[in-house]
Scaffold this motif. Structure first.
Motif, short mmCIF file in Angstrom:
data_model
loop_
_atom_site.label_atom_id
_atom_site.label_comp_id
_atom_site.label_asym_id
_atom_site.label_seq_id
_atom_site.Cartn_x
_atom_site.Cartn_y
_atom_site.Cartn_z
N UNK A 1 -14.29 14.78 5.86
CA UNK A 1 -13.65 13.82 6.78
C UNK A 1 -13.26 14.38 8.13
N UNK A 2 -12.85 15.65 8.18
CA UNK A 2 -12.37 16.19 9.46
C UNK A 2 -13.48 16.70 10.36
N UNK A 3 -14.73 16.68 9.91
CA UNK A 3 -15.82 17.18 10.75
C UNK A 3 -16.18 16.19 11.86
N UNK A 4 -16.59 16.76 13.01
CA UNK A 4 -16.84 15.94 14.20
C UNK A 4 -18.14 15.15 14.13
N UNK A 5 -18.96 15.37 13.11
CA UNK A 5 -20.19 14.60 12.98
C UNK A 5 -19.89 13.10 12.87
#
Length: 364
Positions: free
Chosen positions: A332-336
């Motif tokens: 969830x916290x990834x910028x993708x």
């Protein structure tokens, strides 16, 4: 995405010209700094020594950074700093040394001064640190409320750095456009801060596609030219401005999420950060359905020797590897997730596999 931007536009002072390092004593005196902890690498220090100024009028302690940027190493440096009663930290080296120094300085609330020996990332410019676990996989990045106190760039030092490291920086900086554009073009209106980030991101791409080959020729001939200066400042200053002004609208998107996930695979650790990001750009473009851009970038990638697929990085993924990487890339916290497309592990797996198929038909 949030509507509230924080601008972290630049270091307190930034200088790039031949002889810049020689001005360090003056800058230390102006800042009333007398006691320094100097972090350095091994190879980078050998390259730096001929240009490093005489600091005989200052109390200095040299410390090898340890080859890592981990919380454990930060704690060790906190203890050392306090033992020697230092007043500031000076980082001489590449991105990990800069990140280690910035994280340590943040926790100490002391100034951090950076003399980069490479132009492989914008780490010297930006007030953030990428932190790693002990096994070499990425942990997180921390953003700091204070700017780096001073950045001195000596072009002659970078001129003698390994060619592949400048290429890695070119790839990492190229991602500023593809990631920033993917985020910013979703906005209905552009705040002035984001306009600055967008300008910087576009100039990153334009400068690198125009000047990279001539900059690399300068490294071969050991003669600084305008292209070389443009590329190293693009990799450090312009790249830093993208996230510095755009905040989360200009920092990272798909390419860096792919990079972060690939660090889980031990075989990837011999690959430079920028090379993994270069691969990540192509995966992101597949996710976006922008195969035309991949085709346009291929000649540039081939000229510089950048990886277009896993095989180019001497890697081969099992089905389990694809699933692990895709799952990590889409936490969830990834910028993708800042991309316009709906993102899931399956989307990433299919994009990576599609890229492999596309590149089978490409002449390397």
């Amino acid at each position: 995405m949030t509507n509230h931007l924080i601008v972290r536009g630049a270091p307190q002072e930034y200088i790039c010209h031949e002889g810049a390092w020689a001005t360090l004593p003056t800058h230390l005196t102006r800042r009333k700094i007398k006691k320094l902890l100097i972090l350095h690498g091994n190879d980078s220090w050998e390259a730096a020594k001929p240009y490093f100024p005489d600091l005989k009028n200052f109390e200095i302690t040299f410390e090898y950074y340890g080859g890592i940027c981990t919380d454990t190493r930060v704690q060790e440096l906190l203890t050392l700093f306090q033992e020697i009663d230092a007043e500031a930290i000076l980082a001489v080296g590449g991105g990990k040394i800069s990140d280690l120094a910035k994280q340590t300085a943040h926790q100490l609330r002391c100034p951090v001064l950076i003399l980069p020996t490479l132009a492989s990332t914008c780490a010297a410019y930006t007030p953030l640190s990428v932190m790693y676990f002990e096994d070499g996989s990425m942990d997180r990045f921390d953003i700091f409320p204070q700017a780096n106190a001073l950045v001195l760039i000596e072009p002659a030092v970078i001129l003698s750095s390994p060619r592949k490291l400048l290429i890695a920086g070119i790839a990492d900086t190229l991602a500023k456009w593809y990631e920033g554009d993917a985020i910013i073009r979703q906005l209905d209106s552009l705040p002035v801060e984001v306009q600055v980030a967008y300008f910087a991101a576009k100039n990153c791409r334009d400068n690198l596609l125009t000047f990279s080959n001539d900059a690399l020729k300068a490294m071969e001939t050991k003669q600084i030219n305008e292209a070389f200066l443009t590329v190293i400042e693009t990799n450090i200053l312009l790249a830093g401005m993208v996230g510095g002004f755009g905040d989360e609208y200009g920092r990272t998107a798909g390419a860096h999420s792919i990079h972060d996930a690939i660090t889980m695979i031990p075989e990837s650790h011999h690959q430079l950060h920028g090379y993994k990001v270069a691969y990540g750009i192509f995966v992101q473009l597949v996710i976006e359905g922008n195969l035309t851009e991949i085709e346009q970038l291929l000649p540039f990638y081939h000229e510089l020797g950048l990886p277009t697929c896993l095989a180019d990085m001497n890697m081969s993924f099992s089905e389990e590897d694809f699933q692990r990487v895709a799952k990590r890339a889409t936490i969830p916290e990834e910028s993708i997730h800042l991309l316009a497309q709906e993102i899931s592990p399956d989307v990433v797996v299919q994009a990576m596999k599609q890229l492999e198929e596309l590149m089978k038909d490409t002449t390397h």
